[in-house]
Design an enzyme around this catalytic site. Structure first.
Site, PDB file in Angstrom:
ATOM      1  N   LEU A 136       0.870  -1.175   0.000  1.00 46.20           N
ATOM      2  CA  LEU A 136       0.000   0.000   0.000  1.00 46.20           C
ATOM      3  C   LEU A 136       0.906   1.223   0.000  1.00 46.20           C
ATOM      4  O   LEU A 136       1.766   1.364   0.872  1.00 46.20           O
ATOM      5  CB  LEU A 136      -0.909  -0.012   1.236  1.00 46.20           C
ATOM      6  CG  LEU A 136      -2.191   0.823   1.216  1.00 46.20           C
ATOM      7  CD1 LEU A 136      -3.063   0.481   0.013  1.00 46.20           C
ATOM      8  CD2 LEU A 136      -2.974   0.631   2.501  1.00 46.20           C
ATOM      9  N   ASP A 137       0.760   2.097  -1.000  1.00 48.80           N
ATOM     10  CA  ASP A 137       1.626   3.259  -1.131  1.00 48.80           C
ATOM     11  C   ASP A 137       1.610   4.121   0.125  1.00 48.80           C
ATOM     12  O   ASP A 137       0.589   4.184   0.821  1.00 48.80           O
ATOM     13  CB  ASP A 137       1.174   4.128  -2.316  1.00 48.80           C
ATOM     14  CG  ASP A 137       1.428   3.461  -3.653  1.00 48.80           C
ATOM     15  OD1 ASP A 137       2.214   2.503  -3.690  1.00 48.80           O
ATOM     16  OD2 ASP A 137       0.835   3.905  -4.654  1.00 48.80           O
ATOM     17  N   PRO A 138       2.715   4.823   0.430  1.00 47.11           N
ATOM     18  CA  PRO A 138       2.733   5.733   1.592  1.00 47.11           C
ATOM     19  C   PRO A 138       1.621   6.771   1.554  1.00 47.11           C
ATOM     20  O   PRO A 138       1.105   7.165   2.608  1.00 47.11           O
ATOM     21  CB  PRO A 138       4.115   6.394   1.493  1.00 47.11           C
ATOM     22  CG  PRO A 138       4.963   5.364   0.819  1.00 47.11           C
ATOM     23  CD  PRO A 138       4.055   4.710  -0.194  1.00 47.11           C
TER      24      PRO A 138
END
Length: 341
Positions: free
Chosen positions: A42-44
Site C-alpha cells: 500500500l503506497d505511503p
C-alpha cells in the site's frame, strides 16, 4: 501468534514500515520472535487495510497478493502529475471540468476486463531496476500494458452520500468521516428543501473539481492509472488526491486497528485480542477434516489416496488445528503449503 493483524495504515507510512511496527509490538509485548510480512503493498500516500501476516500465516501472504481489493479514491481534475498522485509535479493541465453525469456515463468503459499501462512511478522492474528509481533518475520509463479486471466502479455521491458545493464542484465527506458543511445552491441561494434529493437537483450537471469513486478490482490494478485514464476519457486530465483501501481479500476496516491501538495492546500484553486466525485468509475454500493418521502423513509430505472429495483446494485441519493447504485431484490429496503448528 500465528495469524493476522490488520492495520489501518496511516498516511505517510510504507507497507514495510507497517511490518516493522508489528515486529516492534511483538517484541515489546514479550511475544518472542516470529516471521512477519504484509499481504499487499500500500503506497505511503494511501491509507486503509494492510494485512500483516505473523508466523505460519506468512506462508499465505502470496495468496493475499492475488486477492481482489476495494478502494475509495478521489480524482482531482485539471492537473496531471508525473506520479499520478499529489506527491508529483504537474506535467499537464486542462481547463475542462466534467459533470457528474459525464463521469457516470464514462465509468462503464472502465468496468470489466480492461487493459491499463502502470504508472512510471511503480515498483515494477525494468531490466532488473525498479521503475520508480529510473523515473526519479530522469530516465524514460516505458511499461507494457497489462490486463486487469474492474469488477465494479461507482460514485458514492450518487448513492446518497452527503456532498457539498466547492469551487464549482462537489466534495464528498472527508476521508476521516467528518460531516460536510451544509450544501448551498450554486447561485448562493438557500439549500434544497427537506425531502429534495441533492444529487438529483444539483450534482449531475454541475462542473466537478473532483470526484470520489469506489472501485472493486483484481490483482495488479493501479488506481492511479485508472484515475488518469478516466480523466483522459472525459477530455481532461487528473490525478489521485485520496486513496483508501477498504478491503483486501477477506479483510476489511471492521477488523483494522490504528498504530496507536497496536502500541496500546502490546503494552497491555493483549495483541492476541486482535489476532485473526490463520484460517481467515482462506475463507473462500472449504475445510477438509483429517484423522490423526492422515494429518501425520501430510505433515511428512506424503500423498493421501482415496479421499472422497471434489477436485480443488482445501484447508486441511485436525481438530480445528491447521495442517496444510492441499490440492485434491482424482481422490489424491497433495500438500500445497504445510503449516508447522
Amino acid at each position: 501468534m500465528h495469524g493476522w493483524i490488520i492495520l489501518d495504515k496511516p498516511l505517510g507510512l510504507g507497507s514495510t514500515q507497517g511490518v516493522s511496527a508489528v515486529k516492534r509490538a511483538l517484541r515489546s509485548g514479550g511475544y518472542g520472535k516470529f516471521k512477519v510480512g504484509h499481504g499487499g503493498t500500500l503506497d505511503p500516500l494511501a491509507t486503509g487495510v494492510l494485512p500483516i501476516a505473523i508466523g505460519e500465516a506468512t506462508k499465505l501472504a502470496g495468496r493475499m497478493l492475488d486477492s481482489d481489493k476495494i478502494y475509495d479514491f478521489t480524482v482531482m481534475f485539471g492537473v496531471q502529475t508525473d506520479t499520478l498522485d499529489a506527491e508529483g509535479v504537474s506535467i499537464a493541465t486542462s481547463d475542462v471540468r466534467p459533470t457528474l453525469a459525464a463521469v457516470e456515463a464514462v465509468l462503464a468503459q472502465f468496468t470489466g476486463p480492461i487493459s491499463q499501462v502502470p504508472p512510471a512511478y511503480s515498483a515494477l522492474k525494468v531490466d532488473g531496476e525498479r521503475a520508480y528509481d529510473l523515473a526519479r533518475a530522469g530516465r524514460d520509463v516505458v511499461l507494457a500494458s497489462r490486463d486487469v479486471t474492474i469488477h465494479s466502479l461507482s460514485s458514492p455521491v450518487r448513492g446518497g452520500e452527503p456532498a457539498q458545493l466547492v469551487e464549482g464542484g462537489f466534495r464528498k465527506r472527508s476521508a476521516g468521516g467528518a460531516p460536510p458543511s451544509p450544501p448551498v445552491q450554486a447561485d448562493g441561494g438557500p439549500p434544497p428543501r427537506a425531502g429534495e434529493e441533492l444529487q438529483d437537483a444539483l450534482l449531475p450537471h454541475s462542473p466537478l473539481e473532483e470526484v470520489t469513486l469506489t472501485a472493486h478490482v483484481s490483482k495488479g490494478t493501479y488506481i492511479r492509472s485508472l484515475a488518469r485514464d478516466i480523466a483522459l476519457a472525459l477530455g481532461t486530465v487528473g490525478h489521485v488526491t485520496m486513496l483508501r483501501r477498504t478491503k483486501a481479500g477477506p479483510f476489511d476496516l471492521t477488523s483494522a486497528i490504528s498504530l496507536d491501538k497496536l502500541d496500546e495492546l502490546a503494552k497491555a500484553f493483549a495483541l492476541e485480542d486482535v489476532l485473526l486466525p490463520l484460517r481467515v485468509a482462506l475463507d473462500d475454500i472449504p475445510a477438509l477434516s483429517l484423522t490423526p493418521d492422515q494429518a501425520g502423513a501430510l505433515r511428512q509430505g506424503r500423498i493421501l489416496a482415496g479421499i472422497a472429495a471434489d477436485d480443488g483446494q482445501y484447508f486441511a485441519e485436525l481438530d480445528a488445528v491447521p495442517v496444510a493447504l492441499v490440492e485434491v485431484e482424482d481422490g489424491d490429496v497433495r500438500v500445497v503449503r504445510g503449516f508447522n503448528l
